[in-house]
Structure formats: C-alpha cells, structure tokens
Design a protein around this motif. Structure first.
Motif, PDB file in Angstrom:
ATOM      1  N   VAL A 107      28.484  44.454  69.105  1.00  0.00           N
ATOM      2  CA  VAL A 107      28.480  45.313  70.285  1.00  0.00           C
ATOM      3  C   VAL A 107      28.038  46.722  69.912  1.00  0.00           C
ATOM      4  O   VAL A 107      27.216  47.348  70.597  1.00  0.00           O
ATOM      5  N   ALA A 108      28.579  47.253  68.811  1.00  0.00           N
ATOM      6  CA  ALA A 108      28.234  48.608  68.380  1.00  0.00           C
ATOM      7  C   ALA A 108      26.744  48.720  68.059  1.00  0.00           C
ATOM      8  O   ALA A 108      26.066  49.656  68.505  1.00  0.00           O
ATOM      9  N   LEU A 109      26.219  47.772  67.290  1.00  0.00           N
ATOM     10  CA  LEU A 109      24.800  47.812  66.927  1.00  0.00           C
ATOM     11  C   LEU A 109      23.903  47.564  68.142  1.00  0.00           C
ATOM     12  O   LEU A 109      22.818  48.143  68.252  1.00  0.00           O
ATOM     13  N   GLY A 110      24.383  46.721  69.056  1.00  0.00           N
ATOM     14  CA  GLY A 110      23.632  46.489  70.279  1.00  0.00           C
ATOM     15  C   GLY A 110      23.497  47.752  71.108  1.00  0.00           C
ATOM     16  O   GLY A 110      22.438  48.022  71.697  1.00  0.00           O
ATOM     17  N   PHE A 111      24.559  48.557  71.128  1.00  0.00           N
ATOM     18  CA  PHE A 111      24.489  49.805  71.871  1.00  0.00           C
ATOM     19  C   PHE A 111      23.518  50.784  71.229  1.00  0.00           C
ATOM     20  O   PHE A 111      22.757  51.470  71.924  1.00  0.00           O
ATOM     21  N   VAL A 112      23.529  50.864  69.908  1.00  0.00           N
ATOM     22  CA  VAL A 112      22.597  51.766  69.222  1.00  0.00           C
ATOM     23  C   VAL A 112      21.160  51.348  69.524  1.00  0.00           C
ATOM     24  O   VAL A 112      20.294  52.193  69.792  1.00  0.00           O
ATOM     25  N   LEU A 237      28.515  54.960  65.284  1.00  0.00           N
ATOM     26  CA  LEU A 237      28.474  53.601  65.832  1.00  0.00           C
ATOM     27  C   LEU A 237      27.633  52.679  64.953  1.00  0.00           C
ATOM     28  O   LEU A 237      28.005  51.530  64.705  1.00  0.00           O
ATOM     29  N   ALA A 238      26.502  53.186  64.471  1.00  0.00           N
ATOM     30  CA  ALA A 238      25.627  52.367  63.625  1.00  0.00           C
ATOM     31  C   ALA A 238      26.308  52.021  62.303  1.00  0.00           C
ATOM     32  O   ALA A 238      26.263  50.869  61.851  1.00  0.00           O
ATOM     33  N   VAL A 239      26.946  53.010  61.674  1.00  0.00           N
ATOM     34  CA  VAL A 239      27.592  52.782  60.378  1.00  0.00           C
ATOM     35  C   VAL A 239      28.766  51.823  60.508  1.00  0.00           C
ATOM     36  O   VAL A 239      28.884  50.851  59.756  1.00  0.00           O
ATOM     37  N   THR A 240      29.652  52.094  61.474  1.00  0.00           N
ATOM     38  CA  THR A 240      30.836  51.241  61.609  1.00  0.00           C
ATOM     39  C   THR A 240      30.451  49.850  62.085  1.00  0.00           C
ATOM     40  O   THR A 240      31.043  48.843  61.642  1.00  0.00           O
TER      41      THR A 240
END
Length: 250
Positions: A107-112, A237-240
């Motif tokens: 989800v986090a990477l999708g948002f980035v 967001l990308a790192v986590t």
C-alpha cells in the motif's frame, strides 16, 4: 517478553520514530515502530505494547493542533475506520505477520507510485477521488491496517494528500483521526489479551519518551517548509514500505 538492555535500546528508538513522526510529520514513519519492535519481541506483543504509547502521543499532540484539522476529511476517515477496525479484529488471528507486512508495504509503495504518476502528468485523477465515498473507503483501509500493525498512515495519506491542505491542517487532521482509531482499537486489543502486567510496566517507563518525541516532532514541524515536509513524507513512505515488503519476502 524479556525487557533487557537490548529490548529497551530498540524500544526507545521505535517509540521516538513513531512519536516524532506523529508529532510533526503526519505519522509517515510511525508505523515502522511495530516492525522494529518485532525484532526483539513477538509481533503480537509489539503491536499490543505500542498502542498505549500511541495513545499517549495522540493526547500530547491533540492539544497543539486543536481545531486546526479539516473536519470534513477527518469525519469521512473516522467513519470508515470503524468498519476497518472491526474487520481487523475479525481477521487478526488468521493473517500471518508476513502477510500483513506485505500488504502494508505494498500500500505504501503503491501510494508513492501514484504520487509520482500524478505529479508527472501520467495520471490525472478525477474529482471523484475526493468524494465522501473515497474518504470512507480509505478510512476503512486505514482502520484495518492500523489494527493489525499500527500502519494506518499510508492509506490515510492516500486520501488526505490528494487535497490542497497546508502542512499544519494536514498534520492536525491525522492527529484527530488517529486519536479516534487508537481509541476504538483499545477494547478489542483488551479482549484479544494483547496487554499484560509486564507490558503495562514497560509502557510506564517508555511514556516519557513518547511525550518527548511528540514535542520534538511539533518543534520540527514548525521549522520545516511545506515543500520539504511533503517530500519527506513521500520519502518516509517509500523507505518504510520497501522495508516491510523486504521483510515479508525474506
């Protein structure tokens, strides 16, 4: 749970990361705290241990951002969070820790990826993305991921960062919404037996660290310009997200 020197070294770092993020940066890195704690205790213990500390952070930050939030956006998210928390409580025992890490990281990477596509003109979202339905939907996703690993930040960001909120209004909105979701999670955690007498003792020791971290975040929030704030949010967001996906797959 063995509360030795190694445990406290990791726990203090995890609590500071979460507190500074919640105090000044929209919680973008806050959900890394539970996976970090899971390096030294069982994942369920890590999640249970963090909730009272997150509630201390919420109360500390709430006064500073009182009534500065976007109530329309907050109300939509908070409504959806109720359903998300109920779903999280139902599925908590049946979903593996790695499955949750993979879901949240994705989800986090999708948002980035969504943000990059939007800023470069590859994707032009319609006005419907800011509708009440989207707010409730992302609130439900945030409620679910928040319940299973305190990772509601990325889904909430997917809704909030689509709006033209200044950094203080954005931050205040995350503070009120996550105060709410942590409040409604508490009785379910209690029923699931995720709190112990030992975890309560550890919470008392770490509570001053939580308060100090939020105050540091508030201080940093006032000094960092809006453009740098949002860049930092996307970076966190990308790192986590990458870290959670890596951990799940390895």
């Amino acid at each position: 749970m063995e509360a030795d020197a190694t445990f406290y070294a990791v726990a203090i770092a995890a609590v500071l990361i979460a507190a500074v993020s919640k105090g000044g940066f929209g919680g973008g890195a806050g959900f890394a705290a539970a996976p970090l704690l899971a390096l030294v205790v069982e994942p369920a213990q890590a999640v249970g241990l963090m909730l009272p500390l997150l509630m201390v952070m919420d109360v500390t930050g709430l006064r500073n951002y009182w009534r500065q939030w976007s109530w329309t956006d907050a109300r939509r998210l908070m409504t959806g969070m109720v359903a998300g928390v109920l779903a999280g409580a139902l599925f908590f025992r049946s979903v593996s820790a790695d499955g949750i890490r993979l879901l949240v990281g994705g989800v986090a990477l999708g948002f980035v990826a969504f943000h990059i596509a939007r800023t470069r003109g590859w994707l032009r979202p319609s006005q419907a993305f800011g509708s009440a339905g989207w707010g409730v939907f992302w609130g439900a996703v945030a409620g679910f991921t928040s319940f299973v690993s305190h990772a509601g930040g990325p889904p909430a960001s997917m809704y909030l960062l689509r709006a033209d909120l200044d950094k203080t209004r954005y931050q205040a909105t995350t503070v009120i919404t996550f105060w709410w979701v942590n409040l409604i999670k508490f009785p379910f955690y209690l029923m699931l037996g995720m709190f112990t007498l030992q975890s309560a003792r550890v919470n008392l020791i770490l509570a001053p660290v939580a308060v100090l971290g939020v105050l540091l975040g508030i201080w940093a929030h006032r000094l960092v310009p809006a453009v740098h704030f949002f860049r930092l949010t996307y970076f966190l967001l990308a790192v986590t997200g990458s870290k959670l996906v890596f951990d799940a797959l390895t």
